[in-house]
Design a protein around this motif. Structure first.
Motif, PDB file in Angstrom:
ATOM      1  N   GLN A   6      35.304  38.537  41.379  1.00 19.48           N
ATOM      2  CA  GLN A   6      35.259  38.145  39.962  1.00 19.48           C
ATOM      3  C   GLN A   6      35.455  36.649  39.792  1.00 19.48           C
ATOM      4  N   ILE A   7      36.242  36.068  40.685  1.00 20.52           N
ATOM      5  CA  ILE A   7      36.475  34.633  40.581  1.00 20.52           C
ATOM      6  C   ILE A   7      35.209  33.862  40.944  1.00 20.52           C
ATOM      7  N   ASN A  11      31.883  32.362  35.243  1.00 25.74           N
ATOM      8  CA  ASN A  11      30.950  31.390  34.703  1.00 25.74           C
ATOM      9  C   ASN A  11      31.716  30.149  34.229  1.00 25.74           C
ATOM     10  N   LYS A  12      31.077  28.985  34.183  1.00 21.75           N
ATOM     11  CA  LYS A  12      31.790  27.758  33.783  1.00 21.75           C
ATOM     12  C   LYS A  12      32.311  27.843  32.347  1.00 21.75           C
ATOM     13  N   TYR A  13      31.613  28.591  31.479  1.00 18.68           N
ATOM     14  CA  TYR A  13      32.090  28.773  30.103  1.00 18.68           C
ATOM     15  C   TYR A  13      33.371  29.603  30.102  1.00 18.68           C
ATOM     16  N   GLU A  14      33.392  30.628  30.962  1.00 14.03           N
ATOM     17  CA  GLU A  14      34.573  31.483  31.027  1.00 14.03           C
ATOM     18  C   GLU A  14      35.779  30.682  31.538  1.00 14.03           C
ATOM     19  N   LEU A  51      34.537  35.914  25.815  1.00 14.22           N
ATOM     20  CA  LEU A  51      35.874  36.490  25.613  1.00 14.22           C
ATOM     21  C   LEU A  51      35.875  37.989  25.896  1.00 14.22           C
ATOM     22  N   SER A  52      34.813  38.679  25.509  1.00 11.76           N
ATOM     23  CA  SER A  52      34.782  40.129  25.750  1.00 11.76           C
ATOM     24  C   SER A  52      34.794  40.418  27.252  1.00 11.76           C
ATOM     25  N   ARG A  53      34.114  39.572  28.022  1.00 14.53           N
ATOM     26  CA  ARG A  53      34.136  39.756  29.481  1.00 14.53           C
ATOM     27  C   ARG A  53      35.539  39.469  30.042  1.00 14.53           C
ATOM     28  N   LEU A  54      36.140  38.385  29.590  1.00 19.82           N
ATOM     29  CA  LEU A  54      37.482  38.026  30.078  1.00 19.82           C
ATOM     30  C   LEU A  54      38.503  39.115  29.739  1.00 19.82           C
ATOM     31  N   ILE A  55      38.347  39.743  28.574  1.00 18.53           N
ATOM     32  CA  ILE A  55      39.253  40.832  28.179  1.00 18.53           C
ATOM     33  C   ILE A  55      39.024  42.042  29.090  1.00 18.53           C
ATOM     34  N   ALA A  56      37.755  42.354  29.358  1.00 24.05           N
ATOM     35  CA  ALA A  56      37.437  43.512  30.217  1.00 24.05           C
ATOM     36  C   ALA A  56      37.976  43.311  31.634  1.00 24.05           C
ATOM     37  N   TRP A  57      38.042  42.087  32.093  1.00 24.76           N
ATOM     38  CA  TRP A  57      38.555  41.792  33.443  1.00 24.76           C
ATOM     39  C   TRP A  57      40.080  41.682  33.485  1.00 24.76           C
ATOM     40  N   GLY A  58      40.741  41.852  32.352  1.00 22.43           N
ATOM     41  CA  GLY A  58      42.202  41.762  32.326  1.00 22.43           C
ATOM     42  C   GLY A  58      42.722  40.340  32.456  1.00 22.43           C
ATOM     43  N   MET A  59      41.942  39.369  31.988  1.00 23.08           N
ATOM     44  CA  MET A  59      42.388  37.969  32.052  1.00 23.08           C
ATOM     45  C   MET A  59      42.899  37.458  30.706  1.00 23.08           C
ATOM     46  N   VAL A  60      42.474  38.110  29.643  1.00 18.60           N
ATOM     47  CA  VAL A  60      42.792  37.664  28.283  1.00 18.60           C
ATOM     48  C   VAL A  60      43.138  38.888  27.440  1.00 18.60           C
ATOM     49  N   TYR A  77      45.682  33.729  34.415  1.00 21.78           N
ATOM     50  CA  TYR A  77      46.445  32.622  35.012  1.00 21.78           C
ATOM     51  C   TYR A  77      46.228  32.611  36.535  1.00 21.78           C
ATOM     52  N   ASP A  78      46.192  33.808  37.141  1.00 24.54           N
ATOM     53  CA  ASP A  78      45.884  33.917  38.579  1.00 24.54           C
ATOM     54  C   ASP A  78      44.531  33.267  38.869  1.00 24.54           C
ATOM     55  N   THR A  79      43.559  33.574  38.008  1.00 19.00           N
ATOM     56  CA  THR A  79      42.208  33.061  38.195  1.00 19.00           C
ATOM     57  C   THR A  79      42.171  31.534  38.127  1.00 19.00           C
ATOM     58  N   LEU A  80      42.908  30.970  37.168  1.00 19.04           N
ATOM     59  CA  LEU A  80      42.945  29.511  37.057  1.00 19.04           C
ATOM     60  C   LEU A  80      43.557  28.888  38.311  1.00 19.04           C
TER      61      LEU A  80
END
Ligand code: ATP
Ligand code: MN
Ligand code: MN
Ligand code: MN
Length: 283
Positions: A6-7, A11-14, A51-60, A77-80
């Motif tokens: 996933q990392i 995408n750069k926007y994400e 945002l919908s993708r980030l929420i589905a991945w448990g990031m937001v 935060y892990d992803t960052l």
């Protein structure tokens, strides 16, 4: 923790939304959608989709009351931290989960060689409860993010000061709440059958003494925070260390020694005088 795949697919926007949320959480309990749009300069439909993708991945996380707001959670935060570490060339892949403590998750990873990555997770329990979470958030703080980062910084500082005088994992890098260190290939002392336990006990006390001489007391030392690699002990789990100038230094050092002596007495029937050991360590 988020999968390495996933990392890579982020995408750069994400990534720019995650960064905007990280900054926004210093000011907002729930970062308003408008703020994310302004900070990222993305269109409304693009922001909503990402945002919908980030929420589905448990990031937001999303909270609709009293306004549409978004918050970074540990997955994001892990992803960052991981993307920053991989951009610097410190990490190229994240591997299996190798340890899970009360205050962290530890993964195997690939850097220049095999490494361990410890993601600090302080204040997680409070955060997982919606009610407590809401109370925290309404104060406009982000305690888990700040506390987890501080914990990682503190552990990294201890490893830097201790290595190599004390047998600890080699500190490699730190970003946000993540500490990268050498991977110790061995078992926990508690689950290891020692051939020469007297020698091992001496070795541990010598490490505790060398740490004390470097100004550091572990403060959570036990048979669970010592790994045995090729018969050599490695002392891990340092975020709660205290300095030897602390007013309770002697009592805290004594407690660490008590834990170790109790373990060797219980499992190997070795008896050592705790006062002698303590005076040797701090003397
Ligand atoms: P605790 O619940 O005791 O506070 P913790 O969450 O602070 O634990 P650690 O004790 O540092 O975390 O690590 C958890 C587990 O991860 C360890 O028991 C060990 O199995 C594994 N581990 C940690 N660091 C390393 C390393 N450098 N190499 C190999 N395994 C490690
Ligand atoms: Mn502990
Ligand atoms: Mn531990
Ligand atoms: Mn710990």
């Amino acid at each position: 923790v988020v999968a390495a795949e996933q990392i890579r697919n982020l995408n750069k926007y994400e990534r720019s939304i995650l960064l905007a949320l990280e900054r926004g959480m210093k000011r907002y309990s729930w970062v308003p959608l408008e703020h994310i749009r302004a900070a990222t300069k993305l269109s409304e439909s693009e922001v909503n989709y990402r945002l919908s993708r980030l929420i589905a991945w448990g990031m937001v996380r999303f909270n609709p009351v009293p306004y549409d707001g978004y918050a970074l959670v540990f997955g994001g935060y892990d992803t960052l931290a991981l993307t920053a570490l991989s951009q610097k060339g410190t990490l190229s892949a994240l591997g299996a989960l190798i340890g899970e403590g009360k205050e962290s998750v530890v993964h195997e990873a690939l850097g220049l060689g095999p490494v361990a990555v410890k993601f600090h997770r302080v204040g997680q329990r409070s955060f997982s409860s919606a009610r407590v979470n809401r109370e925290y958030m309404e104060e406009g703080h982000c305690p888990w993010l700040i506390a987890s980062k501080k914990s990682a910084e503190r552990e990294y500082l201890a490893l830097k000061r201790l290595h190599p005088a004390v047998s600890v994992p080699l500190p490699i890098a730190q970003n946000r709440h993540a500490v990268v260190m050498s991977l110790i290939e061995g078992g926990i002392l508690n689950r290891t059958a020692l051939e020469t336990p007297e020698k091992t006990l001496d070795e541990i006390l010598e490490n505790v003494r060398n740490a004390y001489r470097a100004g550091i007391i572990h403060s959570d030392l036990s048979e669970y925070n010592i790994l045995v690699e090729n018969r050599r002990c490695v002392l891990i789990d340092w975020p709660q260390w205290i300095g030897t100038a602390h007013p309770n230094a002697e009592a805290i050092a004594g407690r660490d020694i008590d834990n170790i002596l109790a373990f060797f007495r219980r499992k190997y029937k070795i008896r050592r005088d705790r006062e002698v050991a303590l005076q040797w360590v701090i003397g």
